[in-house]
Design a protein around this motif. Structure first.
Motif, PDB file in Angstrom:
ATOM      1  N   ALA A 416      64.391  31.221   6.219  1.00 17.30           N
ATOM      2  CA  ALA A 416      63.716  31.177   4.946  1.00 17.30           C
ATOM      3  C   ALA A 416      64.605  32.413   4.340  1.00 17.30           C
ATOM      4  N   THR A 417      64.713  32.381   3.099  1.00 15.73           N
ATOM      5  CA  THR A 417      65.758  33.045   2.213  1.00 15.73           C
ATOM      6  C   THR A 417      65.246  34.525   1.837  1.00 15.73           C
ATOM      7  N   PRO A 418      66.060  35.423   2.505  1.00 14.52           N
ATOM      8  CA  PRO A 418      65.496  37.052   2.215  1.00 14.52           C
ATOM      9  C   PRO A 418      65.837  37.297   0.925  1.00 14.52           C
ATOM     10  N   THR A 419      65.098  38.231   0.200  1.00 17.06           N
ATOM     11  CA  THR A 419      65.348  38.570  -1.082  1.00 17.06           C
ATOM     12  C   THR A 419      64.483  39.707  -1.337  1.00 17.06           C
ATOM     13  N   PRO A 420      64.920  40.897  -1.975  1.00 14.86           N
ATOM     14  CA  PRO A 420      64.175  42.009  -2.773  1.00 14.86           C
ATOM     15  C   PRO A 420      63.432  41.448  -4.160  1.00 14.86           C
ATOM     16  N   ASP A 421      62.661  42.105  -4.594  1.00 16.33           N
ATOM     17  CA  ASP A 421      61.882  41.821  -5.694  1.00 16.33           C
ATOM     18  C   ASP A 421      62.547  42.231  -7.064  1.00 16.33           C
ATOM     19  N   TRP A 422      62.161  41.616  -8.024  1.00 13.18           N
ATOM     20  CA  TRP A 422      62.680  42.104  -9.451  1.00 13.18           C
ATOM     21  C   TRP A 422      61.333  42.534 -10.011  1.00 13.18           C
ATOM     22  N   PRO A 423      61.281  43.647 -10.928  1.00 10.14           N
ATOM     23  CA  PRO A 423      62.637  44.447 -11.289  1.00 10.14           C
ATOM     24  C   PRO A 423      62.957  45.602 -10.397  1.00 10.14           C
ATOM     25  N   ALA A 424      62.282  45.691  -8.971  1.00 12.54           N
ATOM     26  CA  ALA A 424      62.505  46.550  -8.080  1.00 12.54           C
ATOM     27  C   ALA A 424      64.107  46.825  -7.803  1.00 12.54           C
ATOM     28  N   SER A 425      64.826  45.544  -7.814  1.00  8.92           N
ATOM     29  CA  SER A 425      66.226  45.463  -7.604  1.00  8.92           C
ATOM     30  C   SER A 425      67.286  46.072  -8.599  1.00  8.92           C
ATOM     31  N   SER A 426      66.529  46.088  -9.727  1.00 10.11           N
ATOM     32  CA  SER A 426      67.571  46.587 -10.743  1.00 10.11           C
ATOM     33  C   SER A 426      68.035  48.159 -10.306  1.00 10.11           C
ATOM     34  N   PRO A 427      69.188  48.581 -10.601  1.00 10.77           N
ATOM     35  CA  PRO A 427      70.122  49.577 -10.116  1.00 10.77           C
ATOM     36  C   PRO A 427      69.289  50.673 -11.223  1.00 10.77           C
ATOM     37  N   TRP A 428      68.896  50.485 -12.384  1.00  6.33           N
ATOM     38  CA  TRP A 428      68.363  51.310 -13.218  1.00  6.33           C
ATOM     39  C   TRP A 428      66.803  51.860 -12.719  1.00  6.33           C
ATOM     40  N   VAL A 429      66.306  51.428 -11.867  1.00 10.89           N
ATOM     41  CA  VAL A 429      64.888  51.831 -11.431  1.00 10.89           C
ATOM     42  C   VAL A 429      64.928  52.659  -9.946  1.00 10.89           C
ATOM     43  N   THR A 430      63.886  53.292  -9.863  1.00  6.37           N
ATOM     44  CA  THR A 430      63.726  53.889  -8.646  1.00  6.37           C
ATOM     45  C   THR A 430      62.710  53.006  -7.950  1.00  6.37           C
ATOM     46  N   ALA A 431      63.163  52.378  -6.805  1.00  6.90           N
ATOM     47  CA  ALA A 431      62.435  51.331  -6.234  1.00  6.90           C
ATOM     48  C   ALA A 431      61.558  51.941  -5.135  1.00  6.90           C
ATOM     49  N   VAL A 432      60.329  52.001  -4.993  1.00  4.30           N
ATOM     50  CA  VAL A 432      59.427  52.803  -4.114  1.00  4.30           C
ATOM     51  C   VAL A 432      58.880  51.932  -2.887  1.00  4.30           C
ATOM     52  N   GLY A 433      59.405  52.236  -1.827  1.00  2.06           N
ATOM     53  CA  GLY A 433      58.811  51.341  -0.714  1.00  2.06           C
ATOM     54  C   GLY A 433      57.672  51.860  -0.098  1.00  2.06           C
ATOM     55  N   GLY A 434      56.975  51.380   0.967  1.00  2.20           N
ATOM     56  CA  GLY A 434      55.842  51.852   1.556  1.00  2.20           C
ATOM     57  C   GLY A 434      55.956  52.196   2.883  1.00  2.20           C
ATOM     58  N   THR A 435      54.915  53.061   3.522  1.00  2.51           N
ATOM     59  CA  THR A 435      54.953  53.587   4.760  1.00  2.51           C
ATOM     60  C   THR A 435      53.671  53.584   5.239  1.00  2.51           C
ATOM     61  N   SER A 436      53.427  53.731   6.706  1.00  4.29           N
ATOM     62  CA  SER A 436      52.140  54.093   7.061  1.00  4.29           C
ATOM     63  C   SER A 436      51.932  55.562   7.590  1.00  4.29           C
ATOM     64  N   LEU A 437      51.042  56.183   7.237  1.00  5.08           N
ATOM     65  CA  LEU A 437      50.750  57.653   7.318  1.00  5.08           C
ATOM     66  C   LEU A 437      49.635  58.277   8.108  1.00  5.08           C
ATOM     67  N   GLY A 438      49.775  58.932   8.941  1.00  5.08           N
ATOM     68  CA  GLY A 438      48.861  59.698   9.685  1.00  5.08           C
ATOM     69  C   GLY A 438      48.582  61.071   9.072  1.00  5.08           C
TER      70      GLY A 438
END
Length: 651
Positions: A416-438
């Motif tokens: 399958a073709t891997p890809t980031p999402d848009w508009p998160a991939s724009s260099p003009w935004v801060t793309a926020v990923g996720g974590t698992s937190l204790g």
């Protein structure tokens, strides 16, 4: 049953992605007195998906976008980069329009042409970025020299132009036409302002008030089911208030007055929850947060035409999204002002809503929990919004986007073709990923891992082999070249994953997003007997990560005493004060047991038990690693040190 954010719904992740080093203007003369808008056909509009010609009498509304004048991108880069002599010298909205926006003459020319083609002309924003128009499919086919067909894709029937759009070459530079095809229907859910509250969801019990409070060893299951010893912890019921402030080391700062006061955060979604004010007030009182009274407003972005409702787009979905976003921002920045900006009447207007926020400078920070689960879009959806983001940076507005909830969009399927999402991939935004937190009983951070969840079911007293369920969006862009702030930080193995020049990699930063360790939110919901009442439940997704991080960044803006514009140059410069998320704690905290009610409400129909394993990225192309990685980016905030470092680099 689960609750997860609504940022990135189905899109053509399987369509072919066209490599490009940057997204630029794509209009070209055709040699026949017309200018062709290249790449203006939806990727899913193929012969294999075609059902037949579209009904010519169908009403279609759209926006004709005009391009910016001059090199606004270079200016926006300079004013957002610490150390640059222009750093912090942002333009006012009026100055930006005078220097870079399309002119009134440009608007007049497009307006006259549209009217001559029989269209009704509607809203034009102050920055002249687009002209709104409405007409029929037949008029659009004639005006843009194309034909329209209906296509079957992703379980929906969608309209698209079958050939590239074109316009008379005598018109000023038209950048794109948005709304003629129905790509947006695949992405943003729609909710009616008169829709009833969403159906109630109640956390299954047992669940823990903090990490490790209840375990398989010290807490019996309510129906006597025997569970394996690993993982041992029952999932948290959902973190709230002081727990999240403490986990990110910000309790002291907030308590001493660095609480976001004087900073405005905008939340962009669709429509507006009719119970949002009372819900947030109830939530705040229950979780030790100050009242939001006097610090909250709602705005509906302007638009002229009322669009038909589309019930397949989850009528109640956006009320939950709005509630999550506002309660998350308020949790991390309890002193900040929050303005909610609702897209007008329809799912396809998110670009116009964001343009309104930016051009009207309604906020210092904007958080967005929506997007396309791919970059495989007509450039008409990408270039106009990218220019809006450039205007944001040039005028001192920091924009955050959720990176997505589907990992690399392959679902772990080989080939399958891997890809980031848009508009998160724009260099003009801060793309926020996720974590698992204790989070500990004393509100400290026990662990933080990359959010990539593997799910196991209980079978004959043992957990089945984990299957990938969901996780933080990320990956290497095929559209955008590597921005300067990522140079020397992002490993070449990631930035040059596909060969050639270095490219933009997503995400930039991260905060908790895993629904297993998510946030407790509260809103008015509908119970099975038909009554509506306030109720709380655990929720996650990077739709949680983005507003949490935006709230934390509001504290940084207050402490620095000035706006940052594009936040990324400062965030990357201050990376030494960011928690580098690795797999180091995975052995000690492999996952959690989640208990759910079969009916989502109570125990009357029994329970289900699943194991949710942390950081199970086995079949993905994105992985947590030391240093920058394409699941959590630079990592998550470390409290006062992070605030101090940002203030230093931003000075």
């Amino acid at each position: 049953m689960q609750r997860i954010h609504r940022s990135c719904l189905a899109l053509a992740a399987a369509t072919t992605l066209v490599a490009a080093t940057t997204v630029s203007a794509f209009a070209a003369p055709s040699g026949s007195g017309r200018t062709v808008l290249g790449d203006s056909v939806a990727p899913w509009a193929t012969a294999a998906h075609r059902l037949g010609a579209s009904a010519t009498a169908t009403t279609v509304d759209f926006r004709v976008y005009l391009g910016l004048h001059g090199d606004a991108a270079s200016f926006a880069t300079a004013v957002s980069t610490p150390g640059n002599p222009a750093y912090g010298h942002f333009l006012s909205g009026a100055d930006f329009r005078a220097r870079y926006s399309p002119t009134q003459g440009d608007v007049n020319a497009v307006t006259s042409w549209l009217k001559a083609q029989g269209f009704k002309v509607g809203h034009v924003p102050d920055n002249h970025r687009y002209v709104e128009a409405v007409g029929t499919v037949a008029q659009a086919a004639s005006a843009f020299s194309t034909s329209f067909s209906d296509y079957s894709f992703a379980g929906a029937t969608l309209r698209s132009n079958a050939t590239p759009l074109s316009l008379p070459s005598s018109l000023p530079a038209v950048q794109a036409v948005v709304g003629l095809d129905e790509s947006a229907a695949l992405t943003q859910p729609q909710a009616s302002p008169s829709a009833p509250p969403p159906d109630v969801f109640v956390n299954g019990r047992p669940c823990s008030d903090w990490w490790g409070q209840k375990t398989v060893q010290n807490t019996a299951t309510p129906d006597g089911t025997t569970l394996p010893s690993t993982p041992s912890a029952f999932a948290p019921c959902g973190y709230a208030g002081a727990q999240l402030q403490g986990a990110y080391g910000l309790s002291g700062a907030i308590g001493s007055g660095t609480d976001g006061s004087g900073v405005t955060v905008a939340v962009v979604d669709a429509y507006a929850s009719p119970t949002i004010v009372q819900d947030v007030e109830t939530y705040s009182a229950k979780h030790g947060l100050p009242s939001l009274s006097g610090h909250f407003s709602q705005v509906v972005a302007p638009g002229t035409f009322t669009r038909p409702q589309n019930t397949r787009q989850d009528p109640q979905g956006w009320s939950g999204e709005e509630t999550l976003d506002i309660e998350a921002v308020h949790t991390m920045a309890p002193g900040a002002d929050i303005v909610y900006v609702g897209s007008p009447n329809n799912y396809q207007d998110m670009d116009a809503a964001l343009n309104h926020v930016v051009d009207s400078h309604l906020a210092d920070i904007v958080t967005n929990s929506y997007g396309f689960s791919s970059e495989a879009l007509p450039r008409g959806y990408i270039k106009p919004m990218n220019d809006t983001l450039i205007q944001a940076a040039a005028t001192g507005i920091s924009v955050f986007f959720s990176s997505g909830d589907n990992g690399d969009e392959t679902d772990g399927v080989a080939g399958a073709t891997p890809t980031p999402d848009w508009p998160a991939s724009s260099p003009w935004v801060t793309a926020v990923g996720g974590t698992s937190l204790g989070v500990s009983q004393s509100n400290g951070r026990v662990f933080e891992l990359g959010w990539e969840t593997g799910k196991s079911k209980l079978s004959n007293g043992a957990w089945t082999t984990p299957a990938y369920l969901y996780g933080s969006g990320g990956g290497t862009s095929r559209l955008f070249s590597q921005p300067a702030y990522q140079a020397g930080v992002v490993p070449s193995a990631l930035s040059q994953r596909y060969g050639g020049a270095a490219m933009r990699v997503v995400p930039d930063v991260a905060a908790v997003g895993d629904p297993t360790t998510g946030m407790l939110v509260g809103q008015t919901q509908r119970f099975p007997d038909g009554h509506d009442a306030y109720s709380e439940y655990r929720i996650g997704g990077t739709s949680l990560s983005s507003p949490l991080y935006a709230g934390m960044f509001a504290l940084a803006v207050q402490k620095a005493g000035h706006a940052f514009g594009l936040a990324n140059p400062a965030l990357y410069a201050a990376r030494s004060a960011t928690l580098d998320i690795t797999k180091a704690d995975l052995g000690s905290y492999p996952g959690a047991v989640r208990v759910d009610y079969v009916n989502g409400v109570d125990a009357s129909n029994g329970y289900t038990y699943t194991a949710r394993w942390f950081d199970r990225d086995d079949n993905l192309t994105i992985h947590v690693r030391p240093g920058y990685d394409d699941v959590t980016g630079l990592g998550s905030p470390t409290g006062q040190a992070w605030l101090d470092s940002l203030a230093t680099y931003g000075g």
